[in-house]
Motif scaffolding. Structure first.
Motif, mmCIF file in Angstrom:
data_model
loop_
_atom_site.group_PDB
_atom_site.id
_atom_site.type_symbol
_atom_site.label_atom_id
_atom_site.label_comp_id
_atom_site.label_asym_id
_atom_site.label_seq_id
_atom_site.Cartn_x
_atom_site.Cartn_y
_atom_site.Cartn_z
ATOM 1 N N LEU A 178 32.924 73.510 70.670
ATOM 2 C CA LEU A 178 32.714 74.250 72.012
ATOM 3 C C LEU A 178 33.854 74.792 72.490
ATOM 4 N N ALA A 179 34.905 73.550 72.481
ATOM 5 C CA ALA A 179 36.121 73.919 73.196
ATOM 6 C C ALA A 179 37.039 74.815 72.226
ATOM 7 N N ARG A 180 36.903 74.833 71.022
ATOM 8 C CA ARG A 180 37.338 75.797 70.243
ATOM 9 C C ARG A 180 36.892 77.212 70.328
ATOM 10 N N LEU A 181 35.584 77.123 70.490
ATOM 11 C CA LEU A 181 34.746 78.578 70.723
ATOM 12 C C LEU A 181 35.246 78.932 72.077
ATOM 13 N N THR A 182 35.384 78.281 73.180
ATOM 14 C CA THR A 182 35.791 78.849 74.540
ATOM 15 C C THR A 182 37.281 79.428 74.420
ATOM 16 N N ALA A 183 38.244 78.763 73.811
ATOM 17 C CA ALA A 183 39.512 78.885 73.656
ATOM 18 C C ALA A 183 39.868 80.162 72.908
ATOM 19 N N SER A 184 39.004 80.145 71.718
ATOM 20 C CA SER A 184 39.260 81.430 70.915
ATOM 21 C C SER A 184 38.515 82.729 71.632
ATOM 22 N N THR A 185 37.653 82.521 72.242
ATOM 23 C CA THR A 185 36.990 83.775 72.951
ATOM 24 C C THR A 185 37.983 84.194 73.906
ATOM 25 N N VAL A 186 38.461 83.272 74.657
ATOM 26 C CA VAL A 186 39.222 83.702 75.868
ATOM 27 C C VAL A 186 40.466 84.352 75.558
ATOM 28 N N SER A 187 41.140 83.581 74.380
ATOM 29 C CA SER A 187 42.424 84.287 73.957
ATOM 30 C C SER A 187 42.372 85.506 73.261
ATOM 31 N N THR A 188 41.130 85.643 72.751
ATOM 32 C CA THR A 188 41.081 86.977 71.861
ATOM 33 C C THR A 188 40.734 88.030 72.884
ATOM 34 N N SER A 234 28.294 92.536 63.380
ATOM 35 C CA SER A 234 27.737 92.014 64.469
ATOM 36 C C SER A 234 26.557 91.325 63.999
ATOM 37 N N TYR A 235 26.117 90.304 64.786
ATOM 38 C CA TYR A 235 25.129 89.682 64.162
ATOM 39 C C TYR A 235 23.818 89.674 64.945
ATOM 40 N N GLY A 236 22.536 90.121 64.233
ATOM 41 C CA GLY A 236 21.371 89.866 65.477
ATOM 42 C C GLY A 236 20.911 91.218 65.693
ATOM 43 N N TRP A 237 21.724 92.255 65.981
ATOM 44 C CA TRP A 237 21.058 93.427 66.614
ATOM 45 C C TRP A 237 22.169 94.563 66.596
ATOM 46 N N PRO A 238 21.649 95.544 66.752
ATOM 47 C CA PRO A 238 22.782 96.876 66.741
ATOM 48 C C PRO A 238 23.581 96.695 68.031
ATOM 49 N N LEU A 239 24.742 97.341 68.104
ATOM 50 C CA LEU A 239 25.504 97.376 69.342
ATOM 51 C C LEU A 239 25.420 98.296 70.086
ATOM 52 N N SER A 240 24.550 99.366 69.976
ATOM 53 C CA SER A 240 24.193 100.477 70.871
ATOM 54 C C SER A 240 22.697 100.862 70.801
ATOM 55 N N GLU A 241 22.421 101.617 71.812
ATOM 56 C CA GLU A 241 20.815 102.142 71.796
ATOM 57 C C GLU A 241 20.334 102.770 70.657
ATOM 58 N N ASP A 242 21.419 103.697 69.972
ATOM 59 C CA ASP A 242 20.992 104.528 68.814
ATOM 60 C C ASP A 242 21.276 103.884 67.337
ATOM 61 N N GLY A 243 22.201 102.751 67.718
ATOM 62 C CA GLY A 243 22.171 101.880 66.351
ATOM 63 C C GLY A 243 23.337 102.499 65.359
ATOM 64 N N ARG A 244 23.919 103.760 65.759
ATOM 65 C CA ARG A 244 24.709 104.294 64.782
ATOM 66 C C ARG A 244 26.241 104.026 64.984
ATOM 67 N N THR A 245 26.662 104.097 66.266
ATOM 68 C CA THR A 245 28.000 104.020 66.733
ATOM 69 C C THR A 245 28.000 103.151 67.858
ATOM 70 N N THR A 246 29.315 102.637 68.132
ATOM 71 C CA THR A 246 29.704 101.713 69.207
ATOM 72 C C THR A 246 31.141 101.825 69.485
ATOM 73 N N PRO A 247 31.462 101.472 70.501
ATOM 74 C CA PRO A 247 32.836 101.384 71.023
ATOM 75 C C PRO A 247 33.536 100.259 70.236
ATOM 76 N N ILE A 248 34.772 100.205 69.615
ATOM 77 C CA ILE A 248 35.468 98.948 69.120
ATOM 78 C C ILE A 248 36.695 98.794 69.642
ATOM 79 N N ARG A 249 37.343 97.725 70.073
ATOM 80 C CA ARG A 249 38.496 97.544 70.450
ATOM 81 C C ARG A 249 39.135 96.722 69.606
ATOM 82 N N TYR A 250 40.348 97.148 69.158
ATOM 83 C CA TYR A 250 41.286 96.429 68.220
ATOM 84 C C TYR A 250 42.779 96.279 68.511
ATOM 85 N N ASP A 251 43.503 95.382 68.179
ATOM 86 C CA ASP A 251 44.823 95.008 68.227
ATOM 87 C C ASP A 251 45.518 95.931 67.462
ATOM 88 N N PRO A 252 46.411 96.780 67.614
ATOM 89 C CA PRO A 252 47.244 97.618 66.641
ATOM 90 C C PRO A 252 48.159 97.051 65.797
#
Length: 302
Positions: A178-188, A234-252
């Motif tokens: 759980l600590a690894r999960l928390t640290a990874s999520t916060v840092s990312t 993404s696991y479990g469900w689409p990330l937007s209501e239409d299921g087709r597109t979603t905003p994604i943020r990435y590190d250049p």
């Protein structure tokens, strides 16, 4: 042969209905809720009622061999969207004579359980090299703790030390995950907020495993600033209501590091996971530190 199936089917229509999102595919109606995803093939639908007088509720009746079948009610504040969805669903139903034999529509439907994000991340942490090394070292230290008791003839002391070490592991191992999960999520999250680029991801495939309790994996692709196609899952469900597109943020600087707002843990969930990790680590250290210090003292004194 793998049980996994792949599809690139996209929903033709979507309707937010309170805590449920109704998605209309070419062969079925899918109701997505917080923890479940129910697939209703068109063969299981007896009729689609017209929206009520206020245009805010839609009744969908499932087939049944004799009496009336299960009724599903969808409620939406958007009357126009509700009517359009009802029309699209009604036009998708197969033609069926009134006297034609009916099956139990409930038996034709299937429910997919959606796993929680923290549970998936903890499982992933358990498969990491660092976590496995720590687990091996912990297990390897058990006989050392047992043999390093004050007097090997005092079996009660030996077993007591071993029991304390085992109690420590019960708390430390999940606490570290759980600590690894928390640290990874916060840092990312912090890193991407400081230097991220936002783009649009497009759903390209859906992978479903043979186990109904396993969530589906939704594969999104996006193009980075260098023109290279990247993927985001993404696991479990689409990330937007239409299921087709979603905003994604990435590190250049590292485009493989990305996230979509819809698949990250909320702040309350992250705080709860962090607090749980601290409690587990504290309990684990309470049992581990005295036992380890005593074993080290005995080994040092020969």
């Amino acid at each position: 042969m793998s049980d996994e199936t792949t599809t690139t089917e996209h929903p033709r229509a979507a309707l937010p209905a309170g805590g449920t999102t109704a998605l209309l595919y070419d062969t079925a109606l899918v109701l997505v809720r917080t923890r479940t995803r129910r697939r209703i093939p068109f063969e299981a639908v007896e009729r689609v009622g017209a929206p009520d007088a206020n245009g805010r509720a839609l009744r969908i009746e499932l087939t049944a061999p004799h009496a009336a079948g299960e009724v599903i009610t969808l409620r939406s504040d958007d009357a126009d969207a509700l009517r359009a969805f009802a029309t699209a669903l009604a036009s998708s139903l197969p033609p069926r004579a009134p006297h034609q034999a009916r099956q139990d529509g409930r038996r034709l439907t299937s429910v997919e359980r959606i796993g929680l994000g923290p549970v998936r991340a903890v499982r992933a942490a358990g498969g990491s090299l660092t976590f496995r090394i720590l687990a091996v070292l912990y297990v390897a230290a058990l006989p050392v703790v047992f043999l390093a008791s004050e007097d090997l003839g005092r079996s009660l002391a030996s077993f007591s030390a071993a029991a304390d070490w085992l109690r420590a592991g019960v708390f430390l191992l999940p606490g570290l995950a759980l600590a690894r999960l928390t640290a990874s999520t916060v840092s990312t999250t912090c890193l991407l907020r400081l230097r991220s680029v936002t783009t649009t991801g497009t759903l390209t495939a859906v992978h479903r495993g043979g186990d109904p309790d396993e969530p589906a994996v939704y594969h999104y692709t996006f193009t980075d600033q260098g023109g290279t196609d990247r993927s985001h899952d993404s696991y479990g469900w689409p990330l937007s209501e239409d299921g087709r597109t979603t905003p994604i943020r990435y590190d250049p600087r590292a485009p493989e590091r990305s996230y979509a707002p819809g698949d990250r843990m909320s702040f309350p969930a992250l705080a709860a996971v962090g607090a749980a990790s601290l409690v587990l680590l504290g309990l684990g250290l309470y049992f581990a530190v005295p036992t380890a210090l005593e074993a080290a003292r005995v080994v040092r004194e020969g």
